[in-house]
Design a protein around this motif. Structure first.
Motif, PDB file in Angstrom:
ATOM      1  N   GLY A  42       5.193  64.952 -16.042  1.00 24.87           N
ATOM      2  CA  GLY A  42       4.740  66.155 -16.754  1.00 24.87           C
ATOM      3  C   GLY A  42       4.579  65.951 -18.246  1.00 24.87           C
ATOM      4  O   GLY A  42       4.083  64.914 -18.715  1.00 24.87           O
ATOM      5  N   GLY A  43       5.041  66.969 -18.991  1.00 30.16           N
ATOM      6  CA  GLY A  43       4.835  66.996 -20.439  1.00 30.16           C
ATOM      7  C   GLY A  43       5.410  65.776 -21.147  1.00 30.16           C
ATOM      8  O   GLY A  43       4.881  65.349 -22.182  1.00 30.16           O
ATOM      9  N   ARG A  46       2.756  63.064 -20.866  1.00 28.82           N
ATOM     10  CA  ARG A  46       1.576  63.501 -21.628  1.00 28.82           C
ATOM     11  C   ARG A  46       1.812  63.335 -23.127  1.00 28.82           C
ATOM     12  O   ARG A  46       1.016  62.705 -23.830  1.00 28.82           O
ATOM     13  N   ASP A  56      11.336  67.805 -23.625  1.00 27.35           N
ATOM     14  CA  ASP A  56      12.032  67.962 -22.340  1.00 27.35           C
ATOM     15  C   ASP A  56      12.058  66.655 -21.570  1.00 27.35           C
ATOM     16  O   ASP A  56      11.148  65.852 -21.684  1.00 27.35           O
ATOM     17  N   ASP A  58      11.801  65.722 -17.761  1.00 28.08           N
ATOM     18  CA  ASP A  58      11.498  66.280 -16.451  1.00 28.08           C
ATOM     19  C   ASP A  58      11.499  65.095 -15.486  1.00 28.08           C
ATOM     20  O   ASP A  58      10.660  64.205 -15.612  1.00 28.08           O
ATOM     21  N   ARG A 137       0.124  69.328  -8.925  1.00 28.93           N
ATOM     22  CA  ARG A 137       0.295  69.843 -10.289  1.00 28.93           C
ATOM     23  C   ARG A 137      -0.969  70.480 -10.847  1.00 28.93           C
ATOM     24  O   ARG A 137      -1.993  70.512 -10.183  1.00 28.93           O
ATOM     25  N   ASP A 138      -0.859  70.982 -12.074  1.00 26.37           N
ATOM     26  CA  ASP A 138      -1.958  71.783 -12.609  1.00 26.37           C
ATOM     27  C   ASP A 138      -3.141  70.961 -13.132  1.00 26.37           C
ATOM     28  O   ASP A 138      -4.274  71.147 -12.706  1.00 26.37           O
ATOM     29  N   ASN A 142      -1.197  66.460 -16.970  1.00 29.29           N
ATOM     30  CA  ASN A 142       0.207  66.754 -16.642  1.00 29.29           C
ATOM     31  C   ASN A 142       0.626  66.075 -15.342  1.00 29.29           C
ATOM     32  O   ASN A 142       1.696  66.370 -14.813  1.00 29.29           O
ATOM     33  N   ASP A 182      -2.485  79.469  -8.219  1.00 35.78           N
ATOM     34  CA  ASP A 182      -1.554  79.782  -9.301  1.00 35.78           C
ATOM     35  C   ASP A 182      -2.347  80.208 -10.539  1.00 35.78           C
ATOM     36  O   ASP A 182      -2.699  79.399 -11.395  1.00 35.78           O
ATOM     37  N   ARG A 185      -2.160  79.295 -14.305  1.00 39.10           N
ATOM     38  CA  ARG A 185      -2.761  78.066 -14.833  1.00 39.10           C
ATOM     39  C   ARG A 185      -3.998  78.340 -15.684  1.00 39.10           C
ATOM     40  O   ARG A 185      -4.379  77.513 -16.499  1.00 39.10           O
ATOM     41  N   ARG A 188      -2.455  78.609 -18.908  1.00 45.82           N
ATOM     42  CA  ARG A 188      -1.931  77.285 -19.299  1.00 45.82           C
ATOM     43  C   ARG A 188      -3.069  76.381 -19.777  1.00 45.82           C
ATOM     44  O   ARG A 188      -2.935  75.678 -20.771  1.00 45.82           O
ATOM     45  N   ARG A 191      -4.072  77.289 -23.149  1.00 43.27           N
ATOM     46  CA  ARG A 191      -3.007  76.938 -24.106  1.00 43.27           C
ATOM     47  C   ARG A 191      -3.062  75.441 -24.459  1.00 43.27           C
ATOM     48  O   ARG A 191      -2.997  75.075 -25.632  1.00 43.27           O
ATOM     49  N   TYR A 192      -3.228  74.588 -23.452  1.00 44.93           N
ATOM     50  CA  TYR A 192      -3.295  73.143 -23.746  1.00 44.93           C
ATOM     51  C   TYR A 192      -4.567  72.817 -24.530  1.00 44.93           C
ATOM     52  O   TYR A 192      -4.547  72.003 -25.453  1.00 44.93           O
ATOM     53  N   ARG A 195      -3.792  73.857 -28.013  1.00 39.05           N
ATOM     54  CA  ARG A 195      -2.725  73.082 -28.659  1.00 39.05           C
ATOM     55  C   ARG A 195      -3.226  71.718 -29.122  1.00 39.05           C
ATOM     56  O   ARG A 195      -2.922  71.267 -30.213  1.00 39.05           O
TER      57      ARG A 195
HETATM   58  N1  CTP Z   1       3.250  72.647 -13.571  1.00 39.73           N
HETATM   59  C1  CTP Z   1       2.177  72.942 -12.722  1.00 39.73           C
HETATM   60  N2  CTP Z   1       1.733  74.230 -12.596  1.00 39.73           N
HETATM   61  C2  CTP Z   1       2.332  75.233 -13.311  1.00 39.73           C
HETATM   62  C3  CTP Z   1       3.409  74.945 -14.153  1.00 39.73           C
HETATM   63  C4  CTP Z   1       3.829  73.633 -14.269  1.00 39.73           C
HETATM   64  O1  CTP Z   1       1.657  72.042 -12.102  1.00 39.73           O
HETATM   65  N3  CTP Z   1       1.886  76.482 -13.167  1.00 39.73           N
HETATM   66  C5  CTP Z   1       3.712  71.244 -13.661  1.00 39.73           C
HETATM   67  C6  CTP Z   1       2.935  70.392 -14.657  1.00 39.73           C
HETATM   68  O2  CTP Z   1       2.883  69.093 -14.157  1.00 39.73           O
HETATM   69  C7  CTP Z   1       3.803  70.425 -15.900  1.00 39.73           C
HETATM   70  C8  CTP Z   1       5.203  70.470 -15.307  1.00 39.73           C
HETATM   71  O3  CTP Z   1       5.073  71.220 -14.106  1.00 39.73           O
HETATM   72  O4  CTP Z   1       3.619  69.290 -16.693  1.00 39.73           O
HETATM   73  C9  CTP Z   1       6.245  71.109 -16.194  1.00 39.73           C
HETATM   74  O5  CTP Z   1       5.850  72.400 -16.562  1.00 39.73           O
HETATM   75  P1  CTP Z   1       6.183  73.005 -17.970  1.00 39.73           P
HETATM   76  O6  CTP Z   1       7.590  72.705 -18.335  1.00 39.73           O
HETATM   77  O7  CTP Z   1       5.734  74.424 -17.986  1.00 39.73           O
HETATM   78  O8  CTP Z   1       5.174  72.243 -18.933  1.00 39.73           O
HETATM   79  P2  CTP Z   1       5.275  70.911 -19.766  1.00 39.73           P
HETATM   80  O9  CTP Z   1       4.430  69.897 -19.104  1.00 39.73           O
HETATM   81  O10 CTP Z   1       6.678  70.562 -20.071  1.00 39.73           O
HETATM   82  O11 CTP Z   1       4.459  71.301 -21.067  1.00 39.73           O
HETATM   83  P3  CTP Z   1       4.803  72.269 -22.261  1.00 39.73           P
HETATM   84  O12 CTP Z   1       6.163  72.861 -22.014  1.00 39.73           O
HETATM   85  O13 CTP Z   1       4.711  71.366 -23.430  1.00 39.73           O
HETATM   86  O14 CTP Z   1       3.713  73.276 -22.192  1.00 39.73           O
END
Ligand code: CTP
Length: 419
Positions: A42-43, A46, A56, A58, A137-138, A142, A182, A185, A188, A191-192, A195
């Motif tokens: 994940g993040g 990235r 974080d 993860d 994943r999204d 990520n 979902d 997203r 999300r 937002r990315y 950002r």
């Molecule tokens: N994720 C996903 N779908 C979502 C939420 C999260 O697939 N609706 C997956 C993504 O792979 C994401 C990971 O879970 O990278 C962790 O989610 P989150 O902690 O929300 O995001 P981060 O990647 O840590 O990014 P940031 O907090 O910097 O936005």
């Protein structure tokens, strides 16, 4: 990316503090001793590949994440919160292991597949391989993993070409049902994009359409608000909200949500060294919604499941702005007694948008002005406690605020004339 290059990033203290590197080595060693393939996902991946500091941790394992968690607390102490249904755990390392720069909680997850009964529902989860886990994943950016256990430490897994999208600055959903399954997203993705100054990949952009809007509409207020809260945490929140608006998403969330005024966006980062807690998120909502009619504020608050405190703060901004003309050229005591009815962060927001200096004087000085005389002093002078106490103390306070008295002696003289 070559393993050596990735290892260089993982050992860069500007991206990953030394304490976090140590913590990762401990987790990697535990996973290896359990013969459990273990990955950072994940993040973390990235941001590391973008040469940005990571926050974080993860972690996903092929095996049982709770088993890894238990091994970690046996070796290093701390606390484990386990969810047996999903085989996930949160490890809170002990304070001795956890220096100030390391997270106080680390997610340990068992690699899984997800299927959705209906759009917006929580997924049904089954154990799977890391590749399956990345596919659920999204976005491609990520959906990369770095393997940690044993000799594999520092191997990048990128089955969905996330690295290429990172290099080109593209936010790409992994499949065409992603936003229907979902709808958070959608927010999300925007937002990315905002950002990192990326762009939505054209097919992904097309997934923001009436079908996914229908799913977004049925999301709970709490989930929607959480996504908007996350936007307000971003450095360029104003621009992101405007992009959400331009993509017609705001209107789906609530038709009364107004356009964000970009001239206010910088206010979110202002720091006047005022000593009351100010949340970026609360400020964001106040600046955004303050000019709406009361009934629309309440309707949005209901849809987004605002706390009563947040709703109160937003309404206070709107009410105080209306009251301001009546207060102009008033004495400090009149300002102070009027402003005390409003939360300080609402007063501050009205200051930011009006630059009325009395509001800043109130926040930084006037609200702390109190007379020396206390209720006990009045009792000692033979007065019976009652409403008159408050009146006398307010009178003395107003005298200080308006410069009628400036010393303890003068305050006592005034008190003698009142009693
Ligand atoms: N994720 C996903 N779908 C979502 C939420 C999260 O697939 N609706 C997956 C993504 O792979 C994401 C990971 O879970 O990278 C962790 O989610 P989150 O902690 O929300 O995001 P981060 O990647 O840590 O990014 P940031 O907090 O910097 O936005």
């Amino acid at each position: 990316m070559q393993k050596d290059d990735l290892l260089r990033l993982m050992h860069d203290p500007n991206l990953l503090p030394a304490e976090m590197q140590d913590l990762l080595s401990s987790i990697a060693a535990q996973a290896a001793s359990l013969n459990m393939p273990c990955y950072l996902v994940g993040g973390f991946v990235r941001d590391l590949l973008l040469n940005k500091p990571v926050n974080d941790l993860d972690i996903v394992v092929e095996g049982d994440a709770i088993k890894l968690g238990n091994a970690l607390i046996q070796k290093h102490g701390g606390k484990l919160t386990a969810h047996t249904k999903f085989r996930t755990a949160i490890w809170h390392p002990s304070t001795s292991l956890r220096a100030s720069l390391t997270p106080d909680a680390i997610d340990l997850t068992t690699a899984r597949k997800e299927s959705y009964d209906h759009p917006g529902a929580l997924p049904t989860v089954t154990p799977a391989t890391i590749e399956d886990d990345l596919r659920r994943r999204d976005f491609s950016i990520n959906a990369m993993a770095i393997r940690m256990d044993g000799d594999h430490f520092g191997e990048l897994l990128d089955p969905l070409n996330g690295q290429a999208d990172l290099d080109q600055g593209i936010v790409r959903a992994l499949h065409s049902r992603s936003f229907v399954e979902d709808p958070t997203r959608i927010l999300r993705a925007i937002r990315y994009e905002g950002r990192y100054s990326f762009t939505l990949e054209p097919e992904t952009r097309k997934l923001i359409n009436p079908e996914s809007f229908a799913c977004l509409s049925s999301l709970s207020g709490e989930r929607l608000r959480h996504e908007i809260d996350l936007i307000f945490e971003e450095g360029n929140a104003g621009k992101i909200i405007i992009r959400v608006d331009n993509l017609k998403v705001l209107n789906v969330i609530h038709p009364a949500l107004p356009r964000f005024n970009l001239t206010y966006a910088n206010f979110l980062d202002m720091d006047q060294n005022l000593d009351f807690p100010r949340s970026r998120i609360t400020m964001g909502y106040m600046l955004w919604l303050k000019d709406l009619p009361e009934d629309e504020i309440l309707s949005i608050a209901k849809r987004l499941d605002f706390t009563s405190e947040l709703t109160h703060s937003i309404r206070a901004v709107s009410q105080l702005k209306k009251k301001l003309p009546d207060l102009m050229n008033s004495k400090p005591s009149v300002w102070t007694f009027a402003l005390e009815k409003f939360p300080p962060d609402s007063v501050y927001t009205v200051y930011l948008v009006t630059r009325e200096n009395a509001l800043l004087e109130y926040l930084s000085i006037w609200r702390y002005v109190k007379p020396h005389t206390t209720g006990d002093d009045l009792k000692a002078r033979g007065l019976q406690p009652g409403p008159r106490f408050g009146e006398i103390l307010s009178h003395l306070r107003a005298a200080w605020l308006d410069g009628v008295v400036g010393s303890r002696e003068q305050e006592n003289e005034l008190l003698n004339t009142i009693l």
